[in-house]
Enzyme design. Structure first.
Site, PDB file in Angstrom:
ATOM      1  N   ASP A  83       0.833  -1.199   0.000  1.00 16.27           N
ATOM      2  CA  ASP A  83       0.000   0.000   0.000  1.00 16.27           C
ATOM      3  C   ASP A  83       0.871   1.253   0.000  1.00 16.27           C
ATOM      4  OD1 ASP A  83      -2.392   1.762   0.737  1.00 16.27           O
ATOM      5  OD2 ASP A  83      -3.270  -0.240   0.863  1.00 16.27           O
ATOM      6  N   HIS A 140      -3.689   5.744   3.614  1.00 18.32           N
ATOM      7  CA  HIS A 140      -4.504   4.606   3.198  1.00 18.32           C
ATOM      8  C   HIS A 140      -3.965   3.286   3.751  1.00 18.32           C
ATOM      9  CE1 HIS A 140      -6.025   1.602   0.189  1.00 18.32           C
ATOM     10  NE2 HIS A 140      -7.117   2.334   0.278  1.00 18.32           N
ATOM     11  N   THR A 164      -6.260  -0.834  23.951  1.00 16.98           N
ATOM     12  CA  THR A 164      -6.031   0.390  23.179  1.00 16.98           C
ATOM     13  C   THR A 164      -6.741   0.313  21.841  1.00 16.98           C
ATOM     14  OG1 THR A 164      -3.851   0.691  24.174  1.00 16.98           O
ATOM     15  CG2 THR A 164      -4.249   1.833  22.100  1.00 16.98           C
ATOM     16  N   SER A 203     -11.250  -1.425  -0.446  1.00 13.42           N
ATOM     17  CA  SER A 203      -9.924  -1.391   0.181  1.00 13.42           C
ATOM     18  C   SER A 203      -9.934  -2.026   1.554  1.00 13.42           C
ATOM     19  CB  SER A 203      -9.445   0.053   0.327  1.00 13.42           C
ATOM     20  OG  SER A 203      -8.882   0.541  -0.856  1.00 13.42           O
TER      21      SER A 203
END
Length: 607
Positions: free
Chosen positions: A154, A187, A203, A344
């Site tokens: 990516d 992205h 978290t 995506s």
């Protein structure tokens, strides 16, 4: 910059995960846009094309083919794929058309540009609805993906993000040819989090495979003209082979649509030959694409909270699978969180499910994982595989149950193979194309081609074809045999096909009283570097007295794995049977006078 922070807790039978959800604006940086060209439909890179020779084509023979066009090649990892750089002013389209007519080449195409398949960013979604929808929380009672590495191809990944940092491993920047894998668009950070953000750490978000490792591979650069990150066929294919050579079992590419790209399919087949799988996003144009289905890539369309295909998800016969892709809450660049839409994010959700399956049953290869992934999916739309959902929407709980219940059945059936060309008793010279059909009840993993009993080439991807340099054999009748192998190790040789090698007579030059010239040898594959899985070793030698008097031997760490007459040796090396670490491959070629010079390459085996 404003930020919204919320908390929401949910509990599985064994796991309680606290999620702090936030949103932030993304700052985008990157490199200047390349001077590409367009055919009116797609954009392509100037000055380079992509080429793959048939199995057995030697490096210097490929160099001779490319030299006529001024091309210089760069090998993609340990695969046969090549990036070919062309001289300034070259006509890329014309060169591709000419090279496609060369029978020694399996693949020739332009280097196409691809955009990320992000739809819109909705910062107000406060719930990871997709986790329960696909039964990931149930699957977590069995596995969370430990021991599996997912390569994220990516825009890079923010490796300092607190929900990603614990899962990061070393990666590479294919776009700039360096080790900087920081995220230039944001992205990649979101995609990585959808697949494998750290879970059960109190978290942020919980991902599908929260204990899987993330291998960041930057394939894209920021394009200021479009305000998005864009990648090329070359960077994508190079990233897949790089990841496969370093032990990644899964690669995710959320760019495209990629399903129809031959170069990327070849790279994906390379990864499949090592037991891995490649997931790609279907695209976001909302149209029914006529792309031909492929078995090399798992193309994923996007669904919403109601198991409906999203309006913007591309669909078509090429779609393999569906997964949630709307309002996916995940990690964002800079340490924050946000809701994202697009195929995506459907693709890494599906990739995360495959990681759970591989961790639950490490003995299964990629083909069996893929089969269980498809068969366990929730069938939506028309019965069976359809153009909107493929085999169905992923079901992590059912998929993990399926692989855990999988009991290996001994495969004792031998594959069958036939040499379909050249014809028996035909004459060949120079580079000769040898085509083979091979079948098996489960699947053929590779085919070896032998000339007079010496293996000269190995092909691991169907359709099986070879470029055999007949000049490496003496003139006269040569018996060609194709031996097919399956994953269980069963093998069977084809009926021999004898052809007449007729490379013309060579007028001998007056020979010195004693032959003191040693053969010239080379190892075409592998090159120095990292290897994993099955490695196709190919080596060859030439001599001033011709190939007839050459005797060659191939060694791995001083253990002989092949020998024979003629100028070529090939061997399929299963690195899983060898220890991790450094190993030396050595190729020795001796002529009739006993002259010889060893050639060797050092590689590092990883798991």
């Amino acid at each position: 910059m404003s930020k919204i922070a919320l908390t929401n807790g949910f509990t599985t039978s064994r796991t309680r995960i606290a999620m702090a959800l936030g949103a932030t604006l993304l700052s985008m940086t990157g490199v200047a846009r390349a001077a590409d060209f367009s055919d009116g439909v797609h954009e392509y890179a100037r000055g380079r094309i992509l080429v793959e020779g048939r199995a057995g084509l030697a490096g210097d023979d490929l160099d001779k083919i490319l030299k006529a066009h001024g091309g210089k090649r760069r090998k993609m990892g340990q695969s046969n794929l090549q990036i070919v750089d062309l001289p300034a002013g070259a006509n890329e389209t014309a060169i591709v058309e000419k090279l496609r007519r060369n029978p020694a080449l399996r693949l020739v195409e332009l280097d196409r540009k691809y955009k990320s398949t992000l739809a819109v960013n909705d910062p107000y979604i406060g719930s990871e609805w997709h986790i329960a929808k696909i039964g990931a929380d149930i699957a977590w009672d069995t596995t969370q993906g430990a021991g599996v590495t997912i390569a994220i191809l990516d825009s890079g990944v923010d490796g300092t993000h607190p929900d990603l940092a614990p899962n990061m491993v070393a990666g590479y920047n294919m776009a700039s040819n360096n080790t900087d894998t920081s995220d230039v668009c944001g992205h990649g950070t979101a995609v990585a989090g959808a697949a494998a953000a750290r879970s059960n750490n109190g978290t942020g978000v919980a991902s599908v495979a929260g204990q899987a490792k993330i291998m960041p591979i930057r394939i894209a650069s920021y394009d200021s003209a479009t305000g998005s990150c864009q990648a090329y066929s070359s960077t994508i294919a190079n990233g897949i082979t790089w990841a496969a050579d370093r032990g990644a079992r899964i690669a995710n590419v959320s760019y495209g649509p990629l399903a129809g790209n031959a170069t990327i399919q070849s790279a994906a087949n390379y990864m499949k030959s090592k037991g891995g799988l490649v997931f790609v996003s279907a695209g976001n144009n909302g149209l029914n694409e006529s792309t031909t289905p492929t078995t090399s890539l798992i193309a994923v369309s996007a669904t919403d909270q109601y198991d409906k295909k999203t309006s913007w998800s591309t669909h078509g016969a090429f779609v393999s699978l569906a997964a949630p892709g709307a309002s996916i809450w995940t990690t964002s660049k800079g340490g924050s969180y946000g809701g994202w839409n697009g195929t995506s994010f459907a693709s890494p959700v599906a990739a995360g499910v495959a990681a759970l399956m591989m961790a639950a049953n490490p003995s299964l290869d990629g083909a069996k994982i893929e089969q269980a992934l498809f068969s366990s999916a929730v069938d939506l739309g028309a019965a069976g595989r359809d153009s909107s959902f493929g085999y169905g929407r992923v079901n992590a709980a059912a998929a993990v149950r399926a692989v855990r219940a999988s009991v290996p059945v001994a495969d004792t059936q031998k594959p069958a193979s036939t040499i379909t060309s050249p014809a028996a008793s035909s004459s060949v010279s120079g580079l000769a194309t040898v085509n083979v059909t091979a079948t098996d009840n489960v699947g053929v993993t590779r085919v070896d081609l032998s000339a007079n009993g010496t293996i000269v080439a190995t092909d691991a991807a169907s359709p099986f074809s070879f470029s055999w340099n007949s000049a490496n054999s003496a003139n006269g009748m040569v018996a060609l045999v194709a031996t097919a192998y399956d994953a269980a190790g069963n093998f069977m040789a084809s009926a021999p096909v004898s052809v007449n090698v007729a490379n013309g007579s060579v007028t001998p030059t007056p020979a010195p009283a004693k032959d003191i010239t040693a053969p010239v040898s080379s190892i075409d594959n592998p090159v120095a570097g990292t290897v994993s899985g099955i490695v196709a070793i190919s080596a060859r030698a030439t001599d001033d007295s011709g190939p007839a008097g050459l005797f060659t031997r191939l060694y791995i760490d001083n253990t002989m794995v092949g020998q024979g007459y003629g100028g070529v040796q090939s061997y399929s090396w299963n690195t899983a049977l060898w220890s991790t670490g450094t190993h030396t491959i050595q190729f020795n070629a001796a002529d009739a006078a006993g002259n010889w010079v060893p050639k060797q390459v050092t590689v590092t085996v990883v798991r």
